[in-house]
Design a protein around this motif. Sequence first.
Motif, PDB file in Angstrom:
ATOM      1  N   MET A  99      -0.144  -1.472  -7.450  1.00 34.59           N
ATOM      2  CA  MET A  99       0.120  -0.788  -6.200  1.00 34.59           C
ATOM      3  C   MET A  99      -1.217  -0.328  -5.604  1.00 34.59           C
ATOM      4  O   MET A  99      -2.038   0.244  -6.314  1.00 34.59           O
ATOM      5  CB  MET A  99       1.037   0.408  -6.447  1.00 34.59           C
ATOM      6  N   PRO A 100      -1.426  -0.540  -4.287  1.00 33.53           N
ATOM      7  CA  PRO A 100      -2.690  -0.125  -3.683  1.00 33.53           C
ATOM      8  C   PRO A 100      -2.797   1.395  -3.614  1.00 33.53           C
ATOM      9  O   PRO A 100      -1.807   2.096  -3.501  1.00 33.53           O
ATOM     10  CB  PRO A 100      -2.628  -0.723  -2.268  1.00 33.53           C
ATOM     11  N   GLN A 101      -4.027   1.878  -3.698  1.00 38.60           N
ATOM     12  CA  GLN A 101      -4.257   3.311  -3.596  1.00 38.60           C
ATOM     13  C   GLN A 101      -4.184   3.720  -2.124  1.00 38.60           C
ATOM     14  O   GLN A 101      -4.763   3.082  -1.255  1.00 38.60           O
ATOM     15  CB  GLN A 101      -5.614   3.675  -4.167  1.00 38.60           C
ATOM     16  N   ILE A 102      -3.472   4.794  -1.854  1.00 38.89           N
ATOM     17  CA  ILE A 102      -3.300   5.293  -0.492  1.00 38.89           C
ATOM     18  C   ILE A 102      -4.227   6.486  -0.299  1.00 38.89           C
ATOM     19  O   ILE A 102      -4.220   7.421  -1.105  1.00 38.89           O
ATOM     20  CB  ILE A 102      -1.839   5.692  -0.235  1.00 38.89           C
TER      21      ILE A 102
END
Length: 79
Positions: free
Chosen positions: A1-4
Amino acid sequence: MPQIQDRIIDLRRLPPGDLHPHPENWRTHGSDQTEGMAAMLEDVGMATAVVAYEDEEWGLTLICAPVWTPMWCPCWCLM
């Protein structure tokens, strides 16, 4: 999951007089919307925050100014 990236700087409870509408916001709300929102605030209460940023010229400026902002005192403000 990409870091927000978290861009929230602060969350404060402020009186609406401390918040300024964005000078380039051309949107207005008619009396039907204003009266409807006032009735909903009376019935439900506040359930969200407004979003603003610090501007050197304008002060604490609303990015999105919901119709209820001037009605509710104090209101939560995300910055």
